[in-house]
Design a protein around this motif. Structure first.
Motif, short mmCIF file in Angstrom:
data_model
loop_
_atom_site.label_atom_id
_atom_site.label_comp_id
_atom_site.label_asym_id
_atom_site.label_seq_id
_atom_site.Cartn_x
_atom_site.Cartn_y
_atom_site.Cartn_z
N GLY A 1 -19.98 7.35 -29.99
CA GLY A 1 -20.08 8.14 -28.77
C GLY A 1 -19.84 9.61 -29.01
O GLY A 1 -19.24 10.30 -28.17
N ALA A 2 -20.32 10.10 -30.13
CA ALA A 2 -20.00 11.47 -30.54
C ALA A 2 -20.56 12.51 -29.58
O ALA A 2 -19.95 13.56 -29.37
N ILE A 3 -21.73 12.27 -29.00
CA ILE A 3 -22.36 13.26 -28.12
C ILE A 3 -22.42 12.70 -26.70
O ILE A 3 -22.90 11.60 -26.48
N VAL B 1 -17.10 26.34 -24.03
CA VAL B 1 -16.61 25.62 -25.21
C VAL B 1 -15.24 25.02 -24.93
O VAL B 1 -14.99 23.84 -25.26
N ALA B 2 -14.35 25.79 -24.30
CA ALA B 2 -13.03 25.25 -23.97
C ALA B 2 -13.14 24.09 -23.00
O ALA B 2 -12.40 23.10 -23.11
N THR B 3 -14.06 24.18 -22.06
CA THR B 3 -14.26 23.08 -21.10
C THR B 3 -14.76 21.82 -21.79
O THR B 3 -14.27 20.72 -21.53
N MET B 4 -15.71 21.98 -22.71
CA MET B 4 -16.23 20.82 -23.44
C MET B 4 -15.16 20.20 -24.34
O MET B 4 -15.09 18.98 -24.48
N ILE B 5 -14.34 21.04 -24.95
CA ILE B 5 -13.23 20.52 -25.78
C ILE B 5 -12.31 19.67 -24.92
O ILE B 5 -11.87 18.59 -25.33
N VAL C 1 -9.99 14.56 -23.76
CA VAL C 1 -9.50 13.58 -22.78
C VAL C 1 -10.21 12.24 -22.97
O VAL C 1 -9.58 11.17 -22.92
N GLY C 2 -11.50 12.28 -23.20
CA GLY C 2 -12.25 11.04 -23.41
C GLY C 2 -11.78 10.27 -24.63
O GLY C 2 -11.57 9.05 -24.57
#
Length: 289
Positions: free
Chosen positions: A146-148, A194-198, A203-204
Protein backbone atom coordinates in the motif's frame (compact mmCIF):
# COMPACT_ATOMS: atom_id res chain seq x y z
CA UNK A 1 -16.20 49.84 11.76
CA UNK A 2 -19.11 49.62 14.14
CA UNK A 3 -20.58 46.15 14.33
CA UNK A 4 -24.28 45.79 13.70
CA UNK A 5 -26.62 44.06 16.11
CA UNK A 6 -27.17 41.27 13.62
CA UNK A 7 -23.43 40.65 13.34
CA UNK A 8 -23.03 40.53 17.12
CA UNK A 9 -25.85 37.99 17.32
CA UNK A 10 -24.17 35.98 14.58
CA UNK A 11 -20.84 35.95 16.48
CA UNK A 12 -22.51 34.76 19.68
CA UNK A 13 -24.45 32.07 17.84
CA UNK A 14 -21.34 31.02 15.90
CA UNK A 15 -19.25 30.77 19.08
CA UNK A 16 -21.95 28.66 20.73
CA UNK A 17 -22.10 26.25 17.78
CA UNK A 18 -18.30 25.92 17.72
CA UNK A 19 -18.20 25.21 21.46
CA UNK A 20 -20.82 22.48 21.03
CA UNK A 21 -18.78 20.93 18.20
CA UNK A 22 -15.57 21.08 20.27
CA UNK A 23 -17.30 19.44 23.24
CA UNK A 24 -18.78 16.67 21.07
CA UNK A 25 -15.35 16.06 19.57
CA UNK A 26 -13.36 16.06 22.80
CA UNK A 27 -15.80 14.23 25.08
CA UNK A 28 -15.26 10.69 23.68
CA UNK A 29 -11.49 11.15 23.81
CA UNK A 30 -11.50 12.50 27.38
CA UNK A 31 -13.86 9.71 28.41
CA UNK A 32 -11.46 7.09 27.03
CA UNK A 33 -8.55 8.62 28.97
CA UNK A 34 -10.65 8.72 32.14
CA UNK A 35 -11.65 5.07 31.76
CA UNK A 36 -8.05 4.02 31.22
CA UNK A 37 -7.21 5.32 34.73
CA UNK A 38 -10.42 4.16 36.44
CA UNK A 39 -11.18 1.03 38.42
CA UNK A 40 -13.26 -1.88 37.22
CA UNK A 41 -16.23 -1.22 39.54
CA UNK A 42 -16.80 2.35 38.38
CA UNK A 43 -16.36 1.44 34.69
CA UNK A 44 -18.89 -1.39 34.84
CA UNK A 45 -21.29 0.87 36.75
CA UNK A 46 -21.06 3.48 34.00
CA UNK A 47 -19.99 6.21 36.41
CA UNK A 48 -16.88 7.36 34.54
CA UNK A 49 -17.33 10.44 32.38
CA UNK A 50 -14.62 13.11 32.12
CA UNK A 51 -12.60 12.34 35.26
CA UNK A 52 -11.18 8.98 36.46
CA UNK A 53 -12.83 7.27 39.41
CA UNK A 54 -11.06 4.71 41.57
CA UNK A 55 -7.71 5.74 40.15
CA UNK A 56 -5.50 2.84 39.07
CA UNK A 57 -2.66 2.16 36.68
CA UNK A 58 -2.61 -1.65 36.86
CA UNK A 59 -3.35 -2.11 33.17
CA UNK A 60 -0.68 0.39 32.15
CA UNK A 61 1.81 -1.48 34.34
CA UNK A 62 0.81 -4.83 32.87
CA UNK A 63 1.24 -3.63 29.32
CA UNK A 64 4.38 -1.52 29.69
CA UNK A 65 6.24 -4.09 31.82
CA UNK A 66 5.99 -6.64 29.04
CA UNK A 67 9.21 -6.77 26.99
CA UNK A 68 7.30 -7.81 23.87
CA UNK A 69 5.26 -4.59 24.03
CA UNK A 70 8.39 -2.48 23.55
CA UNK A 71 9.70 -4.75 20.79
CA UNK A 72 6.43 -4.38 18.91
CA UNK A 73 6.38 -0.65 19.62
CA UNK A 74 9.83 -0.34 18.06
CA UNK A 75 8.58 -2.31 15.05
CA UNK A 76 5.71 0.13 14.61
CA UNK A 77 8.09 3.09 14.67
CA UNK A 78 10.33 1.42 12.07
CA UNK A 79 7.39 0.45 9.84
CA UNK A 80 5.97 3.97 10.08
CA UNK A 81 9.24 5.75 9.29
CA UNK A 82 10.28 3.43 6.46
CA UNK A 83 6.77 3.14 5.04
CA UNK A 84 6.20 6.89 5.08
CA UNK A 85 9.55 7.54 3.40
CA UNK A 86 8.81 5.02 0.63
CA UNK A 87 5.27 6.32 0.18
CA UNK A 88 6.40 9.95 -0.04
CA UNK A 89 9.14 9.13 -2.54
CA UNK A 90 6.81 7.21 -4.85
CA UNK A 91 3.95 9.67 -4.47
CA UNK A 92 6.10 12.73 -5.22
CA UNK A 93 7.74 11.33 -8.35
CA UNK A 94 4.45 9.91 -9.66
CA UNK A 95 2.49 13.12 -8.98
CA UNK A 96 5.21 15.36 -10.41
CA UNK A 97 5.42 13.34 -13.61
CA UNK A 98 1.64 13.33 -14.11
CA UNK A 99 1.46 17.07 -13.47
CA UNK A 100 3.37 17.73 -16.69
CA UNK A 101 1.08 18.17 -19.68
CA UNK A 102 3.92 17.32 -22.05
CA UNK A 103 4.20 13.78 -20.60
CA UNK A 104 3.46 11.18 -23.27
CA UNK A 105 0.60 8.92 -22.16
CA UNK A 106 -0.32 11.25 -19.30
CA UNK A 107 -4.05 10.59 -19.63
CA UNK A 108 -3.54 6.82 -19.74
CA UNK A 109 -1.42 6.77 -16.58
CA UNK A 110 -3.89 9.01 -14.76
CA UNK A 111 -6.86 6.84 -15.69
CA UNK A 112 -4.87 3.71 -14.79
CA UNK A 113 -4.07 5.15 -11.35
CA UNK A 114 -7.67 6.20 -10.69
CA UNK A 115 -8.87 2.76 -11.80
CA UNK A 116 -7.02 1.19 -8.87
CA UNK A 117 -9.08 3.28 -6.44
CA UNK A 118 -12.19 1.30 -7.36
CA UNK A 119 -10.86 -2.14 -8.29
CA UNK A 120 -8.18 -4.37 -6.80
CA UNK A 121 -7.05 -7.96 -7.01
CA UNK A 122 -8.79 -9.09 -3.85
CA UNK A 123 -7.59 -10.49 -0.56
CA UNK A 124 -6.61 -14.00 -1.64
CA UNK A 125 -4.67 -13.00 -4.80
CA UNK A 126 -2.81 -10.36 -2.77
CA UNK A 127 -1.95 -12.93 -0.11
CA UNK A 128 -0.68 -15.38 -2.75
CA UNK A 129 1.35 -12.62 -4.41
CA UNK A 130 3.03 -11.51 -1.17
CA UNK A 131 3.97 -15.09 -0.33
CA UNK A 132 5.17 -15.93 -3.84
CA UNK A 133 7.63 -13.01 -3.95
CA UNK A 134 8.98 -13.86 -0.49
CA UNK A 135 7.64 -10.85 1.41
CA UNK A 136 5.89 -12.89 4.10
CA UNK A 137 7.37 -12.39 7.57
CA UNK A 138 9.29 -9.33 6.42
CA UNK A 139 8.85 -5.59 6.84
CA UNK A 140 8.26 -5.24 3.10
CA UNK A 141 4.91 -7.00 3.35
CA UNK A 142 3.76 -4.07 5.49
CA UNK A 143 5.26 -1.07 3.69
CA UNK A 144 5.27 -2.03 -0.01
CA UNK A 145 1.74 -3.23 -1.02
CA UNK A 146 0.00 0.00 0.00
CA UNK A 147 2.90 2.32 -0.65
CA UNK A 148 0.94 4.80 -2.79
CA UNK A 149 -2.41 6.32 -1.95
CA UNK A 150 -3.94 7.48 -5.23
CA UNK A 151 -6.05 10.01 -3.34
CA UNK A 152 -2.91 11.60 -1.87
CA UNK A 153 -1.17 11.43 -5.23
CA UNK A 154 -4.02 13.29 -6.96
CA UNK A 155 -3.95 16.03 -4.33
CA UNK A 156 -0.19 16.47 -4.80
CA UNK A 157 -0.55 16.31 -8.58
CA UNK A 158 -3.10 19.12 -8.50
CA UNK A 159 -0.79 21.16 -6.27
CA UNK A 160 2.11 20.77 -8.69
CA UNK A 161 -0.12 21.73 -11.62
CA UNK A 162 -1.00 25.04 -9.95
CA UNK A 163 2.62 26.09 -9.59
CA UNK A 164 3.81 28.75 -12.08
CA UNK A 165 5.57 27.14 -15.04
CA UNK A 166 7.82 30.19 -15.31
CA UNK A 167 9.69 29.12 -12.17
CA UNK A 168 10.70 25.82 -13.71
CA UNK A 169 11.52 27.45 -17.04
CA UNK A 170 13.82 29.92 -15.30
CA UNK A 171 15.51 27.11 -13.36
CA UNK A 172 15.95 25.14 -16.58
CA UNK A 173 17.60 28.13 -18.26
CA UNK A 174 19.96 28.37 -15.27
CA UNK A 175 21.08 24.80 -15.95
CA UNK A 176 19.00 22.63 -13.64
CA UNK A 177 17.76 19.31 -14.96
CA UNK A 178 14.39 17.74 -14.09
CA UNK A 179 15.59 16.25 -10.80
CA UNK A 180 17.30 19.48 -9.78
CA UNK A 181 14.13 21.46 -10.47
CA UNK A 182 12.08 19.03 -8.38
CA UNK A 183 14.50 18.98 -5.43
CA UNK A 184 15.63 22.61 -5.38
CA UNK A 185 12.60 24.51 -6.69
CA UNK A 186 9.38 22.51 -6.48
CA UNK A 187 9.69 20.70 -3.13
CA UNK A 188 10.87 23.74 -1.11
CA UNK A 189 7.75 25.55 -2.35
CA UNK A 190 5.54 22.56 -1.50
CA UNK A 191 6.17 22.28 2.25
CA UNK A 192 2.49 22.56 3.12
CA UNK A 193 1.26 19.73 0.92
CA UNK A 194 4.33 17.57 1.67
CA UNK A 195 3.80 17.94 5.43
CA UNK A 196 0.13 17.06 4.98
CA UNK A 197 0.94 13.94 2.97
CA UNK A 198 3.54 12.88 5.55
CA UNK A 199 0.87 13.16 8.23
CA UNK A 200 -1.63 11.15 6.20
CA UNK A 201 0.84 8.37 5.46
CA UNK A 202 2.33 8.28 8.97
CA UNK A 203 -1.09 7.97 10.61
CA UNK A 204 -2.08 5.25 8.15
CA UNK A 205 1.06 3.19 8.79
CA UNK A 206 0.86 3.70 12.54
CA UNK A 207 -2.73 2.49 12.79
CA UNK A 208 -2.36 -0.33 10.29
CA UNK A 209 -2.77 -3.84 11.66
CA UNK A 210 -4.52 -6.01 9.05
CA UNK A 211 -1.51 -6.48 6.70
CA UNK A 212 0.60 -7.56 9.67
CA UNK A 213 -2.21 -9.87 10.79
CA UNK A 214 -2.17 -11.52 7.34
CA UNK A 215 1.50 -11.68 6.45
CA UNK A 216 3.41 -11.94 9.74
CA UNK A 217 3.62 -15.06 11.93
CA UNK A 218 6.52 -14.16 14.22
CA UNK A 219 5.66 -12.20 17.37
CA UNK A 220 8.98 -10.37 17.19
CA UNK A 221 7.86 -8.76 13.92
CA UNK A 222 4.38 -7.66 15.02
CA UNK A 223 3.53 -3.96 15.22
CA UNK A 224 2.14 -2.69 18.48
CA UNK A 225 -1.40 -2.67 17.08
CA UNK A 226 -1.29 -6.47 16.73
CA UNK A 227 0.11 -6.80 20.25
CA UNK A 228 -2.72 -4.71 21.68
CA UNK A 229 -5.30 -6.55 19.60
CA UNK A 230 -4.05 -9.90 20.90
CA UNK A 231 -4.04 -8.50 24.43
CA UNK A 232 -7.70 -7.53 24.12
CA UNK A 233 -8.58 -10.89 22.55
CA UNK A 234 -6.71 -12.76 25.28
CA UNK A 235 -8.41 -10.89 28.11
CA UNK A 236 -11.90 -11.12 26.65
CA UNK A 237 -11.26 -14.80 25.98
CA UNK A 238 -10.49 -15.44 29.63
CA UNK A 239 -6.70 -15.64 29.35
CA UNK A 240 -4.29 -13.44 31.23
CA UNK A 241 -2.64 -12.21 28.00
CA UNK A 242 0.40 -10.90 29.78
CA UNK A 243 -1.18 -10.17 33.15
CA UNK A 244 1.15 -10.80 36.05
CA UNK A 245 -1.51 -12.49 38.16
CA UNK A 246 -5.13 -13.59 38.05
CA UNK A 247 -6.09 -10.97 40.64
CA UNK A 248 -5.73 -8.06 38.25
CA UNK A 249 -7.28 -9.87 35.27
CA UNK A 250 -10.73 -8.49 36.05
CA UNK A 251 -9.36 -4.98 36.31
CA UNK A 252 -7.43 -5.33 33.05
CA UNK A 253 -10.44 -6.65 31.16
CA UNK A 254 -12.50 -3.68 32.36
CA UNK A 255 -10.35 -0.92 30.88
CA UNK A 256 -8.01 -2.67 28.45
CA UNK A 257 -9.72 -1.12 25.42
CA UNK A 258 -9.27 2.38 26.79
CA UNK A 259 -5.64 1.76 27.69
CA UNK A 260 -4.83 0.33 24.27
CA UNK A 261 -6.45 3.29 22.50
CA UNK A 262 -4.48 5.77 24.59
CA UNK A 263 -1.17 3.97 24.03
CA UNK A 264 -1.81 3.71 20.29
CA UNK A 265 -2.76 7.32 19.58
CA UNK A 266 -0.33 9.02 21.99
CA UNK A 267 2.62 9.34 19.55
CA UNK A 268 0.40 10.72 16.78
CA UNK A 269 -1.08 13.27 19.18
CA UNK A 270 2.45 14.31 20.07
CA UNK A 271 3.48 14.84 16.45
CA UNK A 272 0.27 16.38 15.12
CA UNK A 273 0.63 19.88 16.68
CA UNK A 274 3.92 20.38 14.81
CA UNK A 275 2.35 19.76 11.38
CA UNK A 276 -1.17 21.03 12.08
CA UNK A 277 -0.44 24.48 10.64
CA UNK A 278 0.31 22.85 7.28
CA UNK A 279 -2.68 20.53 7.37
CA UNK A 280 -5.55 22.71 6.14
CA UNK A 281 -3.46 24.80 3.77
CA UNK A 282 -1.86 21.70 2.25
CA UNK A 283 -5.17 20.02 1.52
CA UNK A 284 -6.87 23.17 0.23
CA UNK A 285 -3.96 24.25 -1.96
CA UNK A 286 -3.75 20.81 -3.52
CA UNK A 287 -7.46 20.12 -3.83
CA UNK A 288 -9.42 20.34 -7.06
CA UNK A 289 -11.01 23.78 -7.02
Amino acid sequence: MKESVQYKIFKVFNAFILLVIVFCTLYPFLNVIAQSFSSEAFINAGQVSLLPKGFNIETYKTVTQDKMFWINYKNTVVYTVVGTAISMFLTIIFAYALSKRRLAGRRFFTVFAVFTMFFNGGLIPNYVLINSIGFDNTMWAIVIPGAISIYNMLIMKSFFENMPEELEEAASIDGLNTYGILLRIVLPLSKAVVATMILFYAVGHWNSWFPAFLYLDQKELFPVTIYLRNLIAGVTGGQSAGATSADNLTQISANIKSVTMVLTILPILTIYPFVQKYFVSGVMLGSVK
